[in-house]
Design an enzyme around this catalytic site. Structure first.
Site, PDB file in Angstrom:
ATOM      1  N   THR A 147      -4.320  -2.410   1.242  1.00 39.62           N
ATOM      2  CA  THR A 147      -4.821  -3.773   1.117  1.00 39.62           C
ATOM      3  C   THR A 147      -6.128  -3.792   0.340  1.00 39.62           C
ATOM      4  O   THR A 147      -6.318  -4.615  -0.561  1.00 39.62           O
ATOM      5  CB  THR A 147      -5.052  -4.386   2.513  1.00 39.62           C
ATOM      6  OG1 THR A 147      -3.865  -4.257   3.277  1.00 39.62           O
ATOM      7  CG2 THR A 147      -5.441  -5.845   2.407  1.00 39.62           C
ATOM      8  N   THR A 148      -7.035  -2.873   0.688  1.00 36.18           N
ATOM      9  CA  THR A 148      -8.338  -2.804   0.028  1.00 36.18           C
ATOM     10  C   THR A 148      -8.193  -2.445  -1.445  1.00 36.18           C
ATOM     11  O   THR A 148      -9.036  -2.808  -2.271  1.00 36.18           O
ATOM     12  CB  THR A 148      -9.247  -1.786   0.750  1.00 36.18           C
ATOM     13  OG1 THR A 148      -9.264  -2.089   2.146  1.00 36.18           O
ATOM     14  CG2 THR A 148     -10.666  -1.822   0.219  1.00 36.18           C
ATOM     15  N   TYR A 160       5.371 -11.856   6.526  1.00 38.17           N
ATOM     16  CA  TYR A 160       6.089 -13.088   6.204  1.00 38.17           C
ATOM     17  C   TYR A 160       7.472 -13.175   6.863  1.00 38.17           C
ATOM     18  O   TYR A 160       7.807 -14.190   7.480  1.00 38.17           O
ATOM     19  CB  TYR A 160       6.213 -13.290   4.685  1.00 38.17           C
ATOM     20  CG  TYR A 160       6.773 -14.661   4.320  1.00 38.17           C
ATOM     21  CD1 TYR A 160       5.994 -15.795   4.453  1.00 38.17           C
ATOM     22  CD2 TYR A 160       8.080 -14.794   3.878  1.00 38.17           C
ATOM     23  CE1 TYR A 160       6.515 -17.054   4.160  1.00 38.17           C
ATOM     24  CE2 TYR A 160       8.601 -16.038   3.576  1.00 38.17           C
ATOM     25  CZ  TYR A 160       7.822 -17.159   3.718  1.00 38.17           C
ATOM     26  OH  TYR A 160       8.344 -18.394   3.434  1.00 38.17           O
ATOM     27  N   TYR A 186       1.193   1.107   9.993  1.00 37.77           N
ATOM     28  CA  TYR A 186      -0.032   0.318   9.872  1.00 37.77           C
ATOM     29  C   TYR A 186       0.191  -1.038  10.526  1.00 37.77           C
ATOM     30  O   TYR A 186       1.001  -1.836  10.058  1.00 37.77           O
ATOM     31  CB  TYR A 186      -0.428   0.179   8.398  1.00 37.77           C
ATOM     32  CG  TYR A 186      -1.669  -0.642   8.129  1.00 37.77           C
ATOM     33  CD1 TYR A 186      -2.589  -0.955   9.129  1.00 37.77           C
ATOM     34  CD2 TYR A 186      -1.933  -1.100   6.844  1.00 37.77           C
ATOM     35  CE1 TYR A 186      -3.725  -1.705   8.866  1.00 37.77           C
ATOM     36  CE2 TYR A 186      -3.075  -1.848   6.565  1.00 37.77           C
ATOM     37  CZ  TYR A 186      -3.958  -2.149   7.579  1.00 37.77           C
ATOM     38  OH  TYR A 186      -5.077  -2.899   7.319  1.00 37.77           O
ATOM     39  N   ARG A 224      -3.005 -10.036   9.326  1.00 36.79           N
ATOM     40  CA  ARG A 224      -2.523 -10.208   7.953  1.00 36.79           C
ATOM     41  C   ARG A 224      -1.005 -10.387   7.893  1.00 36.79           C
ATOM     42  O   ARG A 224      -0.491 -11.035   6.991  1.00 36.79           O
ATOM     43  CB  ARG A 224      -2.923  -9.010   7.088  1.00 36.79           C
ATOM     44  CG  ARG A 224      -4.359  -9.075   6.575  1.00 36.79           C
ATOM     45  CD  ARG A 224      -4.603  -7.952   5.569  1.00 36.79           C
ATOM     46  NE  ARG A 224      -5.952  -7.991   5.016  1.00 36.79           N
ATOM     47  CZ  ARG A 224      -6.285  -8.565   3.860  1.00 36.79           C
ATOM     48  NH1 ARG A 224      -5.372  -9.168   3.147  1.00 36.79           N
ATOM     49  NH2 ARG A 224      -7.534  -8.531   3.444  1.00 36.79           N
ATOM     50  N   LYS A 267      -2.178   3.495  12.022  1.00 31.52           N
ATOM     51  CA  LYS A 267      -3.462   2.846  11.757  1.00 31.52           C
ATOM     52  C   LYS A 267      -3.425   1.534  12.531  1.00 31.52           C
ATOM     53  O   LYS A 267      -2.650   0.638  12.217  1.00 31.52           O
ATOM     54  CB  LYS A 267      -3.631   2.591  10.252  1.00 31.52           C
ATOM     55  CG  LYS A 267      -4.900   1.829   9.891  1.00 31.52           C
ATOM     56  CD  LYS A 267      -4.962   1.520   8.404  1.00 31.52           C
ATOM     57  CE  LYS A 267      -6.194   0.689   8.062  1.00 31.52           C
ATOM     58  NZ  LYS A 267      -6.235   0.313   6.622  1.00 31.52           N
ATOM     59  N   ILE A 313      -9.600   4.643   9.079  1.00 30.64           N
ATOM     60  CA  ILE A 313      -9.415   4.333   7.660  1.00 30.64           C
ATOM     61  C   ILE A 313     -10.362   3.177   7.392  1.00 30.64           C
ATOM     62  O   ILE A 313     -10.135   2.057   7.839  1.00 30.64           O
ATOM     63  CB  ILE A 313      -7.961   3.988   7.323  1.00 30.64           C
ATOM     64  CG1 ILE A 313      -7.069   5.216   7.534  1.00 30.64           C
ATOM     65  CG2 ILE A 313      -7.845   3.507   5.876  1.00 30.64           C
ATOM     66  CD1 ILE A 313      -5.598   4.991   7.224  1.00 30.64           C
TER      67      ILE A 313
END
Length: 292
Positions: free
Chosen positions: A45-46, A108, A134, A139, A162, A204
């Site tokens: 994402t980052t 989604y 993750y 999100r 994560k 992370i």
């Protein structure tokens, strides 16, 4: 053999004129390694992976592997809401030399817990290399529940998760119920120390992009038994952690690196530059920490 532990950086992807800034990216990676980071995590994402095409993705992973080879492992992000596409991206990363794959829960679609299990089971069987789950419900709008994680931990090459649910109760359930050797790491800089205190094996980190040496030292201090130092670093880093989320990640962290002269202040739509008001707040934090 890949081990999911330590201070790991969810590294940004620098862009220049709409393209991957390879020179800046290599410098960022070298800075992370010199700062004592234990593992590099590109294309998450980052790293704005959601807006990368296949060629950009492959090149980004390739540079990361090239810079990290023989020094630290590369845990490559490969996650979307289409199981087949996740496998496609993961295989590209593996071919480029990634040591393991980090895959975010499908967003989604809002799959059921059985759907989540089958999604990860299918990926694990297809790729063979270590796979890290993750979970970030804020999100994705779906929570990988502890019982699902515990089931998935029985699959040989699913080595950890994560966890960014924000729930220490959920983390505790996973640690207590998962198979021996299954790692739980923090996906939230605020909770690194609390999670490690109940059995987590690292983080992370977003903030490590800015201060890799401090994030690495916090982890090292804890595992060395220097709990007072680890706690002091937690509080020292707290304002920075908050600043990294005054707008959607990775806008604040990338803006910070731009203010430090390390990258261009450039994003891929739909992400955009930070508002002037929030940028001024960010500058105050960076100045307080002696970073600009």
């Amino acid at each position: 053999m890949f081990e999911l532990k330590g201070a790991m950086t969810a590294i940004v992807t620098p862009f220049k004129d709409g393209k991957l800034d390879e020179e800046a990216f290599r410098k960022l990676i070298k800075r992370q390694i010199e700062g004592g980071i234990d593992c590099l995590v590109p294309c998450g994402t980052t790293g704005e992976a959601a807006t990368m095409d296949l060629d950009e993705y492959e090149r980004t992973i390739g540079i990361a592997v090239d810079e990290c080879k023989g020094k630290i492992p590369v845990l490559a992000g490969a996650g979307t809401n289409n199981t087949k596409k996740v496998i496609e991206f993961a295989k590209i990363a593996i071919s480029a030399g990634a040591d393991a794959i980090l895959s975010v829960a499908p967003y989604y679609n809002k799959p059921t817990q059985e759907g989540l299990y089958l999604h990860y089971e299918t990926i694990a069987e297809a790729i063979g290399v270590p796979l890290v789950l993750y979970n970030v419900p804020g999100r994705t709008s779906v929570n990988i529940l502890p019982q699902t994680v515990i089931r998935l931990s029985e699959i040989d090459n699913i080595v950890g998760i994560k966890e960014a649910s924000g729930s220490l109760n959920q983390v505790s359930e996973i640690i207590e119920g998962a198979k021996d050797g299954f790692s739980v790491i923090s996906g939230d800089d605020f909770l690194t120390l609390p999670m490690m205190s109940i059995g987590g094996t690292g983080v992370i980190s977003v903030s490590a992009n800015v201060v890799p040496e401090l994030v690495a030292r916090q982890y090292d201090a804890f595992v060395e038994g220097n709990f007072d130092e680890a706690r002091q670093l937690h509080h020292k880093l707290y304002k920075l952690h908050k600043a990294m989320f005054i707008e959607t990640n990775p806008i604040p962290v990338k803006t910070s690196l731009a203010l430090m002269g390390l990258v261009e202040e450039e994003f891929k739509l739909p992400l955009c530059k930070m508002s002037d008001a929030n940028k001024e707040k960010l500058k105050v934090t960076l100045k307080d920490m002696g970073l600009i």
